[in-house]
Design a protein around this motif. Structure first.
Motif, PDB file in Angstrom:
ATOM      1  N   MET A  23     -83.315 -40.916  39.130  1.00  0.00           N
ATOM      2  CA  MET A  23     -83.995 -40.268  38.005  1.00  0.00           C
ATOM      3  C   MET A  23     -85.425 -39.857  38.364  1.00  0.00           C
ATOM      4  N   VAL A  24     -86.065 -40.625  39.277  1.00  0.00           N
ATOM      5  CA  VAL A  24     -87.439 -40.280  39.635  1.00  0.00           C
ATOM      6  C   VAL A  24     -87.502 -38.991  40.470  1.00  0.00           C
ATOM      7  N   PRO A  25     -86.761 -38.897  41.606  1.00  0.00           N
ATOM      8  CA  PRO A  25     -86.775 -37.617  42.333  1.00  0.00           C
ATOM      9  C   PRO A  25     -86.285 -36.443  41.484  1.00  0.00           C
ATOM     10  N   GLN A  26     -85.347 -36.707  40.596  1.00  0.00           N
ATOM     11  CA  GLN A  26     -84.861 -35.646  39.721  1.00  0.00           C
ATOM     12  C   GLN A  26     -85.991 -35.144  38.809  1.00  0.00           C
ATOM     13  N   PHE A  27     -86.792 -36.072  38.336  1.00  0.00           N
ATOM     14  CA  PHE A  27     -87.934 -35.697  37.502  1.00  0.00           C
ATOM     15  C   PHE A  27     -88.918 -34.833  38.285  1.00  0.00           C
TER      16      PHE A  27
ATOM     17  N   MET B  58     -88.159 -32.850  40.788  1.00  0.00           N
ATOM     18  CA  MET B  58     -87.541 -31.526  40.887  1.00  0.00           C
ATOM     19  C   MET B  58     -87.737 -30.729  39.600  1.00  0.00           C
TER      20      MET B  58
ATOM     21  N   PRO C 290     -82.050 -34.191  44.608  1.00  0.00           N
ATOM     22  CA  PRO C 290     -82.764 -35.425  44.239  1.00  0.00           C
ATOM     23  C   PRO C 290     -82.236 -36.662  44.952  1.00  0.00           C
TER      24      PRO C 290
ATOM     25  N   TYR D 249     -88.742 -39.953  49.698  1.00  0.00           N
ATOM     26  CA  TYR D 249     -89.818 -40.512  48.863  1.00  0.00           C
ATOM     27  C   TYR D 249     -90.013 -42.006  49.069  1.00  0.00           C
TER      28      TYR D 249
ATOM     29  N   PHE E 280     -92.335 -43.726  35.828  1.00  0.00           N
ATOM     30  CA  PHE E 280     -92.761 -42.882  34.726  1.00  0.00           C
ATOM     31  C   PHE E 280     -93.966 -43.412  33.968  1.00  0.00           C
TER      32      PHE E 280
END
Lengths: 293, 296
Positions: free
Chosen positions: A141-145, A147, B35, B42, B261
């Motif tokens: 979910m983090v890398p997707q965010f 992108m 991703p 990352y 987040f």
């Protein structure tokens, strides 16, 4: 957000039950267990509806009052003015409709390519789809965010559309179904000069109505209930879905127990209605793909 | 079609095939495939929203080894999994066996048992938080009525918040797994039960000798799903307890969410994500291997 594995045993739940009529004590025990399980499953829902028809002071009493003689129907009128319920429901309906439409259209289209058109590299591509189904969404979910931020797709309803509409689930589910359609049928159409697109539209789509119905229902319910996607991407209050809106309403009016339950009923009701209408397709879709939202 | 040269036909098939895949694949590539790939880059960088990513090698993982909150989250996730998996397996198998019998009302109950699964997390969490309310909630009132003098504080107590979450998780999931078990039960041939009956096998013996072996593939499949589902448990906990009280229900997925987040540490969050992914992968592979060995 979804995981799918190929089931080894699942078949449509149409086969009649094989057990014989059992003896009397067993039957009584069976009904007792059924009753107990029914209470455990349904009582929380009964509590929700009941509380939504009480005043705040009546929700928590000792002893708990399991019936209300004087239902407060006005809760169902007040909730609209005290919260932005109308806008939340509107956004959620919009998202569920658009996501479902795109998922069903692109998913079944791609599934036809995977199931019925032979070309080099096809199986490798399909492996990529299956491979990512095994990766929990929580872990990317983090890398997707990142992108989505680069695509400037945050804080817009379209971010949720992008997030949900191209999942591998639809492709996987429809491919499973298309593979049960015999190749001879398609070859006959090909000899008659029909193009692959014609075959998809005139033969495959009409044949796959039950599978399309399953996918439609499952996608709509998943999108309606999605909490994490909207939480991460929809920052502006006027974009909130019913889930995010309800959660913020709960934090803001944390002592308005009755109204909170009224909002909960309204958030659940459309899904229950949709589920009851299309239950057969919903259950069949799950029994044949074993998917988890 | 037969007059077309083979090579041209292959080329055309590829073009047609790709044209079918493309609308879905573009979205899938950008929002899922890339991703997932980026995650592995990352995780080895130091990155927050303001700067770019700087390669730091294994630093994130070294930091994780010393990060007590990470270990708490991992321990809590294992705690959840250790109880949620067997409990849900047992309850959903029990329900499936019950609903596979010829009793009145079974069809109605099959529908009803599915309600929790299609109800939104926010509503489920809110209803149960009220039911579990320590002073006035119906759950504790029931406990007092059966003679428990000092019922637990559930989501307000660090010791009881995890059991509360596990119970609600099971309540929500049981209808779904029950359905999968029911589908499995219906693949067991009725003759096997008849044969066992003729041989004089009791109900318990029939269950042990016919039902359980017949359900093996289903049980395996459900265990894999349940395990992955337990390790990535997230939204239920986020809404019900927000990881609290203290850190008593903080799980891995929520820790990723916090780091990524709320604190904008994309690199570190990705490293924790890899741990979550690796756990799910290892568990699945182990289950596959064990299952294969047992069935041979």
């Amino acid at each position: 957000m979804t995981t799918v594995l190929v089931p080894e045993t699942a078949t449509p739940a149409e086969v009649p039950s094989v057990t014989r009529r059992s003896s009397r004590p067993w039957r009584i025990l069976g009904y007792a267990a059924l009753g107990a399980a029914g209470v455990v499953v349904l009582l929380p829902f009964y509590w929700m509806v009941l509380s939504s028809l009480k005043t705040n002071n009546e929700v928590f009493t000792i002893p708990v009052r399991w019936i209300t003689t004087d239902p407060v129907w006005s809760n169902y009128a007040d909730i609209w003015s005290k919260s932005n319920m109308g806008a939340w429901l509107g956004n959620t309906v919009f998202l569920s409709a658009v996501v479902t439409l795109l998922q069903v259209a692109t998913g079944s289209f791609a599934a036809y390519g995977f199931a019925k058109v032979h070309f080099p590299g096809r199986d490798v591509l399909f492996l990529a789809y299956i491979g990512t189904l095994a990766v929990p969404w929580q872990s990317y979910m983090v890398p997707q965010f990142v992108m989505m931020t680069k695509l400037q797709l945050t804080d817009s309803l379209w971010s949720i559309v992008a997030l949900q509409a191209f999942g591998a689930l639809g492709v996987f589910m429809m491919k499973q179904f298309y593979e049960t359609v015999p190749d001879e049928l398609l070859d006959a159409a090909r000899i008659d000069g029909m193009s692959e697109y014609g075959i998809y539209r005139r033969i495959m789509l009409p044949l796959s109505v039950p599978a399309l119905a399953s996918l439609t229902l499952i996608t709509a319910v998943t999108t309606w209930n999605d909490y994490m996607g909207p939480l991460i991407y929809l920052r502006s209050p006027d974009l909130w879905t019913i889930q995010i809106g309800l959660k913020s309403f709960i934090s803001q009016y944390n002592a308005e127990y009755a109204l909170i339950m009224t909002g909960s009923v309204l958030s659940v009701l459309p899904i229950v209605v949709v589920f009851l209408l299309g239950q057969r397709y919903f259950v069949e879709g799950i029994a044949t793909t074993g998917l988890k939202g | 079609m037969t007059t077309m040269p083979v090579r041209r036909r292959r080329w055309r098939n590829t073009a047609v095939g790709l044209s079918f895949l493309l609308p879905n694949f573009i979205g899938f590539l950008i929002l899922t495939l890339i991703p997932v790939g980026l995650l592995f880059y990352y995780a080895f960088t130091e990155w927050n929203v303001f700067g770019g990513a700087t390669w730091t090698g294994l630093d994130n993982f070294r930091q994780m080894a010393r990060d007590t909150t990470f270990w708490t989250a991992l321990r809590n996730t294992l705690y959840y999994a250790a109880f949620h998996i067997p409990l849900t397996l047992g309850v959903s198998l029990g329900l499936a066996l019950l609903l596979n019998r010829k009793l009145r009302g079974v069809a109605f109950f099959r529908t009803v048992a599915f309600f929790p699964y299609i109800t939104s997390i926010v509503a489920v969490a809110q209803i149960w938080n009220m039911l579990f309310s320590p002073g006035y909630g119906p759950v504790n009132e029931l406990l007092r009525w059966v003679g428990v003098d000092n019922p637990p504080g559930w989501t307000t107590s660090a010791d009881w918040s995890m059991p509360a979450v596990i119970l609600v998780g099971t309540w929500r999931d049981m209808g779904y797994y029950m359905l999968l078990f029911l589908a499995g039960l219906q693949t067991i041939p009725g003759q096997l039960y008849e044969a066992a009956r003729v041989d004089g096998a009791s109900a318990w013996q029939r269950f042990r000798a016919v039902t359980l072996p017949g359900l093996r593939p289903t049980t395996f499949f459900i265990t894999v799903l349940l395990t992955i589902g337990s390790f990535k448990v997230f939204d239920l906990i986020l809404v019900m307890t927000n990881g609290g009280p203290g850190q008593s229900t903080l799980v891995l997925a929520q820790y990723i969410f916090r780091k990524g987040f709320e604190e904008n540490q994309f690199g570190y969050a990705s490293a924790v994500s890899i741990v979550l992914f690796a756990i799910c992968l290892v568990v699945t592979v182990v289950q596959f291997v064990v299952n294969k060995r047992r069935s041979s």
